[in-house]
Design an enzyme around this catalytic site. Structure first.
Site, mmCIF file in Angstrom:
data_model
loop_
_atom_site.group_PDB
_atom_site.id
_atom_site.type_symbol
_atom_site.label_atom_id
_atom_site.label_comp_id
_atom_site.label_asym_id
_atom_site.label_seq_id
_atom_site.Cartn_x
_atom_site.Cartn_y
_atom_site.Cartn_z
ATOM 1 N N LEU A 25 0.813 -1.345 -0.053
ATOM 2 C CA LEU A 25 0.128 0.043 -0.118
ATOM 3 C C LEU A 25 1.011 1.008 0.185
ATOM 4 O O LEU A 25 0.885 2.182 -0.901
ATOM 5 C CB LEU A 25 -0.960 0.018 1.133
ATOM 6 C CG LEU A 25 -1.832 1.324 1.355
ATOM 7 C CD1 LEU A 25 -2.760 1.353 0.018
ATOM 8 C CD2 LEU A 25 -2.718 1.032 2.566
ATOM 9 N N ALA A 60 2.947 8.575 -0.105
ATOM 10 C CA ALA A 60 1.707 7.961 0.639
ATOM 11 C C ALA A 60 1.965 7.187 1.769
ATOM 12 O O ALA A 60 2.103 5.993 1.565
ATOM 13 C CB ALA A 60 0.829 7.119 -0.463
ATOM 14 N N GLY A 61 1.898 7.861 2.861
ATOM 15 C CA GLY A 61 2.300 7.038 4.222
ATOM 16 C C GLY A 61 1.099 7.198 4.938
ATOM 17 O O GLY A 61 0.228 6.495 4.796
ATOM 18 N N ARG A 110 20.684 -11.741 39.930
ATOM 19 C CA ARG A 110 22.027 -10.700 40.472
ATOM 20 C C ARG A 110 22.035 -10.156 41.560
ATOM 21 O O ARG A 110 20.759 -9.800 41.976
ATOM 22 C CB ARG A 110 21.793 -9.710 39.081
ATOM 23 C CG ARG A 110 22.821 -8.448 39.314
ATOM 24 C CD ARG A 110 24.037 -8.712 39.033
ATOM 25 N NE ARG A 110 24.920 -7.565 38.949
ATOM 26 C CZ ARG A 110 26.243 -7.515 38.974
ATOM 27 N NH1 ARG A 110 26.950 -8.809 39.055
ATOM 28 N NH2 ARG A 110 27.089 -6.326 38.904
ATOM 29 N N GLN A 167 13.168 -2.362 47.140
ATOM 30 C CA GLN A 167 11.878 -1.809 47.151
ATOM 31 C C GLN A 167 11.618 -0.841 45.757
ATOM 32 O O GLN A 167 10.876 -0.937 44.975
ATOM 33 C CB GLN A 167 11.444 -0.895 48.019
ATOM 34 C CG GLN A 167 10.022 -0.368 48.120
ATOM 35 C CD GLN A 167 9.834 0.343 49.514
ATOM 36 O OE1 GLN A 167 10.414 1.434 49.538
ATOM 37 N NE2 GLN A 167 8.772 -0.083 50.307
ATOM 38 N N GLY A 176 24.578 -3.091 32.868
ATOM 39 C CA GLY A 176 25.619 -2.963 31.709
ATOM 40 C C GLY A 176 25.271 -4.061 30.894
ATOM 41 O O GLY A 176 25.442 -4.054 29.721
ATOM 42 N N GLU A 190 1.525 0.761 10.343
ATOM 43 C CA GLU A 190 0.330 0.532 10.173
ATOM 44 C C GLU A 190 -0.480 1.665 11.013
ATOM 45 O O GLU A 190 -1.543 1.486 11.734
ATOM 46 C CB GLU A 190 -0.030 -0.734 10.972
ATOM 47 C CG GLU A 190 0.351 -1.922 9.854
ATOM 48 C CD GLU A 190 -0.231 -3.478 9.982
ATOM 49 O OE1 GLU A 190 -1.631 -3.406 10.464
ATOM 50 O OE2 GLU A 190 0.412 -4.272 9.888
ATOM 51 N N ASN A 239 0.289 9.035 16.535
ATOM 52 C CA ASN A 239 -0.730 10.400 16.310
ATOM 53 C C ASN A 239 -1.750 10.148 15.514
ATOM 54 O O ASN A 239 -2.841 10.629 15.589
ATOM 55 C CB ASN A 239 0.164 11.458 15.498
ATOM 56 C CG ASN A 239 1.505 12.164 16.595
ATOM 57 O OD1 ASN A 239 1.071 12.220 17.608
ATOM 58 N ND2 ASN A 239 2.313 12.829 16.017
#
Length: 427
Positions: free
Chosen positions: A169, A174-175, A313, A324, A385, A408, A412
């Protein structure tokens, strides 16, 4: 009238209602009624209610993703090439024709099944997930909904068993404004074929595809009402002009396509001439739920890897995850992933029930992509890291997450869609 309603009416001060009538109109409940689309069921269930078939699919896809795809993720990402055995495995497991009826060699399963498959694959590799998503929710769906029986019989079995499909498409100009496309398909004076000319870009699956669903204008003087859909095979003359080098989902091919006087037999029209714009709008709404599924799977995959590491870790005599401040971050992201899942599942079920889901699809795509970016970014920080290195694959989730806000329909555009629906409801 119920006892509660009679009680409320009796307690109403009629004179106050009359005096405030004009003001009340501005706050009329009619706005809410416009959006009243709830069904009545004997016993409501949670959004985690899945059929036996859907649950079995989830188990199957998770097993395949873990055992077959995961060992190849880093190699595919760094080479920017999808492993052919992975693609064949998708076909072999019925994941490339999930909703396609059995008469066309498909699995004949639900739309939610396709969403589940995309989600589970994305937990391991969003690149493979988008190949499955585009193929199922866009390409296959257009054929199933709009193609003639003859077109279905010719093309759907291949798409279900051995031929990757591509949805063509977007163009250089044409985006987001998808219907300003310049690709043309002009009917030959003989009436036997169309001549396809133009360029498409940002086309997913195009490097692996054998079947291309192309949107082109048969009569530019009619504007978007001239847009029509055509099916062509790669050997008809499709030129893969350029493969984009991307930030993320690098194993998923995204290419520029050129069409130079490709002869398209008139029987290769998909649906009706001039209705392509309607098909595209309709199908992209479904596709957005697929992208949401990709993003919730990505978010969960990043979360699972990072939080597991954080509890292994140790620093200052205890697991990093036991601090916490870390626990609060885990809880916040887990809640947001859960919310994104529920929005996505709800949109999928609305679609299956034949109810309006445009706003909900936009919400799902927007929110899930936002959560995915946050979850993937946080996951890197939780691992310190090592999260910043390519060894664990956690940084790949972050790179892959960014596309969710772009393809797709950008975020916005999703917000614009949601806002338009809200205006219809309240204005």
């Amino acid at each position: 009238m119920s006892a509660l309603a009679r009680s409320l009416r009796a307690s109403t001060n009629v004179s106050r209602v009359a005096a405030a009538r004009t003001q009340a109109r501005a706050f009329s409940v009619s706005a809410a009624r416009k959006d009243w689309d709830f069904t009545t069921v004997e016993k409501p269930g949670s959004l985690y209610n899945f059929t036996d078939e859907e649950n079995l699919l989830r188990e199957t896809v998770r097993k395949y993703a873990t055992e077959v795809i995961e060992p190849k993720v880093r190699e595919m990402d760094e080479s920017e090439v999808m492993d052919k055995d992975v693609i064949q495995g998708l076909f072999d497991n019925g994941l490339m024709g999930i909703e396609t009826p059995e008469q066309y060699d498909g699995a004949g399963m639900s739309f939610t099944s396709a969403i589940i498959a995309v989600e589970e694959i994305a937990r391991v590799d969003p690149s493979v997930a988008v190949l499955v998503d585009v193929h199922n929710t866009l390409v296959n769906t257009v054929f199933r909904h709009h193609a003639s029986d003859a077109v279905k019989e010719k093309w759907l079995p291949g798409l279900a068993t051995n031929k990757v499909g591509s949805f063509c498409l977007t163009e250089p100009g044409a985006g987001s404004d998808a219907f300003s496309l310049q690709t043309t398909a002009k009917l030959d004076p003989s009436g036997d074929f169309y001549l396809l000319n133009g360029t498409k870009m940002w086309i997913s699956n195009s490097g692996e595809a054998e079947t291309f669903l192309v949107f082109a204008n048969v009569d530019p003087s009619k504007g978007y009402k001239g847009i029509s859909a055509f099916v062509i095979s790669k050997d008809m003359g499709v030129e893969i002009a350029k493969k984009e080098q991307k930030l993320g989902i690098r194993a998923s091919s995204t290419c520029v396509l050129n069409f130079d006087n490709i002869k398209i037999p008139k029987e290769n029209v998909v649906g009706e001439i001039g209705k392509g714009y309607k098909y595209a709008i309709e199908i992209l709404n479904e596709g957005r739920i697929g992208i949401a599924a990709q993003m919730i799977g990505l978010a969960q995959g990043a979360f699972d890897k990072a939080i597991t590491y954080a509890y292994q870790r140790k620093q200052f005599g205890k697991a990093v995850g036991d601090f916490q401040g870390m626990g609060f971050q885990f809880a916040e992201v887990a809640t947001e992933i859960e919310a994104a899942k529920l929005i996505t599942y709800n949109a999928a079920r609305l679609k299956e029930e034949g109810r309006n889901f445009t706003k909900e699809a936009a919400m799902a795509k927007y929110y899930a992509s936002t959560v995915a970016m946050k979850a993937a970014g946080q996951a890197i920080e939780w691992c310190g890291g090592i999260g910043f290195t390519r060894d664990t694959g956690i940084e790949k989730y972050w790179r892959d997450s960014k596309i969710g806000a772009i393809y797709e329909g950008t975020n916005n555009i999703q917000l614009e869609t949601i806002a338009k629906h809200l205006k219809k409801q309240y204005a």
